[in-house]
Enzyme design. Structure first.
Site, short mmCIF file in Angstrom:
data_model
loop_
_atom_site.label_atom_id
_atom_site.label_comp_id
_atom_site.label_asym_id
_atom_site.label_seq_id
_atom_site.Cartn_x
_atom_site.Cartn_y
_atom_site.Cartn_z
NE ARG A 5 -3.43 5.30 6.54
CZ ARG A 5 -2.94 4.17 6.12
NH1 ARG A 5 -1.75 3.69 6.52
NH2 ARG A 5 -3.52 3.81 4.99
CG HIS A 52 4.53 2.08 5.91
ND1 HIS A 52 3.62 2.69 6.51
CD2 HIS A 52 3.81 1.40 4.93
CE1 HIS A 52 2.44 2.61 5.95
NE2 HIS A 52 2.44 1.84 4.84
NE ARG A 85 1.65 -1.04 5.88
CZ ARG A 85 1.21 -0.77 7.08
NH1 ARG A 85 1.83 -1.22 8.19
NH2 ARG A 85 0.20 0.09 7.06
CG ASN A 121 4.81 -7.07 -3.06
OD1 ASN A 121 4.19 -7.81 -4.06
ND2 ASN A 121 4.26 -6.51 -2.17
CB VAL A 166 3.98 3.01 -3.57
CG1 VAL A 166 2.62 3.06 -2.89
CG2 VAL A 166 4.30 4.36 -4.11
CB VAL A 220 -1.70 2.23 -4.86
CG1 VAL A 220 -0.69 3.32 -4.62
CG2 VAL A 220 -2.37 1.83 -3.41
N GLY A 221 -1.89 2.51 -8.06
CA GLY A 221 -1.22 2.80 -9.31
C GLY A 221 -2.09 3.71 -10.01
CG ASP A 257 2.67 5.75 8.37
OD1 ASP A 257 2.02 5.15 7.88
OD2 ASP A 257 3.91 5.16 8.16
#
Ligand SMILES: NC(=O)c1ccc[n+]([C@@H]2O[C@H](COP(=O)([O-])OP(=O)(O)OC[C@H]3O[C@@H](n4cnc5c(N)ncnc54)[C@H](O)[C@@H]3O)[C@@H](O)[C@H]2O)c1
Length: 318
Positions: free
Chosen positions: A151, A175, A88, A95, A118, A13-14, A148
């Site tokens: 998508r 999310h 998640r 995290n 993120v 992602v980064g 979201d």
């Protein structure tokens, strides 16, 4: 003077976020990671793409936060992504540790920055960054709703065979499995999708949207989505840097809005030069409010586990 964006985490992602930012010439970019060589390698590679792209964004990678000093925006993507079968929420403890470490450094080197979070579980990581940084809530925002709703938009456009440009969609809530897509606020050229598709089709697309991340995790097997997440984080940075005052669904710290207090939840916000300039409140049906409350309760459960409901720890940094 050129703007400066730091992207923490030079993973999928980064690095992709750095790519979008540089390709749009939004700012100079500093990539940071704990792995030696990774951000430097990605940074150099992107820098070498700039002559071809005709962009003057300077891209630099480092393991040292000194290089990030005085960033206008810091996008935090550091963390572990999901593997097949993981939710998640399974990422919570690991995290949280990473986020705490990163936020401490970011506050030290860029005390006036805007934080775009993120890392997952998104709403809880945004709450962690908010509480630990002591930044005002206008300057801490989580990326989830844009992804979201993108998508949902992609699936609607594909289903109706229309341009994605014609499709707007709205998704509220956390999310995760409790996200709340709002079909009546989702339109094609201004026409609500409820006029264009039957309920069963909408339900199918809503379900696919809700499971949109897991569908990609299952396919990739070794990680999670990154092109669309990176594009979404970039849209948020662009709205702030260009003072676009764009209404976007983002995770924001609510202080009574939508009847929710002291929690990050996905809602429509106005993003501009002051960060979150407004939390846009729309009238929800009883059923939508119930779904939103359920979503908030799921966020609160995780927030309570790691104890980030308390007062800011680094409050002097605002
Ligand atoms: N909000 C969303 O919608 C969304 C979408 C996609 C991914 N994500 C989340 O974003 C995060 C990153 O995903 P990814 O696919 O890029 O993962 P990745 O494994 O490809 O990259 C993560 C990077 O973070 C780095 N990192 C770990 N600890 C660090 C630290 N303390 N300081 C700096 N860097 C550190 C790793 O070395 C790695 O390079 C994950 O938590 C993922 O779940 C969120």
């Amino acid at each position: 003077m050129r703007k400066k964006i730091t992207v923490v985490g030079s993973g999928n992602v980064g690095a992709t976020t750095a790519h979008w930012i540089a390709a749009k010439e939004l700012a100079d970019v500093v990539l940071v990671d704990i792995i030696e060589g990774r951000p430097q390698g990605n940074g150099l590679d992107l820098l070498q793409a700039m002559p071809i792209e005709k962009r003057d964004s300077y891209v630099l990678g480092s393991n040292d936060y000194a290089a990030t000093a005085n960033s206008d925006i810091v996008i935090i993507t550091a963390g572990v992504p999901r593997k097949p079968g993981m939710s998640r929420d399974d990422l919570l403890n690991i995290n949280y540790k990473i986020m705490s470490e990163v936020v401490g450094k970011v506050v030290q080197y860029s005390p006036k920055s805007f934080l775009i979070i993120v890392s997952n579980p998104l709403d809880v990581m945004a709450q962690t960054a908010y509480k630990l940084s002591g930044f005002p809530r206008e300057r801490v925002v989580g990326m989830a709703g844009i992804l979201d709703s993108a998508r949902f938009r992609a699936f609607i456009a594909d289903e109706l065979k229309v341009s994605v440009e014609n499709v707007t969609a709205f998704v509220l809530g956390g999310h995760g499995d409790t996200m709340v897509p709002l079909p009546r606020y989702s339109t094609v050229a201004g026409i609500p999708i409820t006029e264009l598709m039957d309920a069963a089709t909408i339900d199918r697309l809503v379900k696919r949207t809700r499971d949109g991340g897991a569908e990609i995790v299952k396919l990739l097997k070794t990680g999670s989505a990154y092109y669309a997440p990176a594009a979404a984080a970039t849209e948020m940075a662009e709205a702030i840097l260009k003072d676009k005052k764009k209404i976007l669904p983002c995770a924001a710290y609510l202080d009574g809005e939508y009847g929710i207090k002291g929690l990050f939840v996905g809602v429509p916000v106005k993003l501009g030069a002051k960060g979150i300039e407004q939390i846009v409140q729309i009238k929800l049906t009883a059923d939508e409010q119930t779904q939103l409350n359920k979503s908030a309760a799921a966020v609160k459960e995780l927030v309570d586990i790691i104890g980030v409901g308390a007062t800011p720890v680094l409050a002097s940094a605002s």
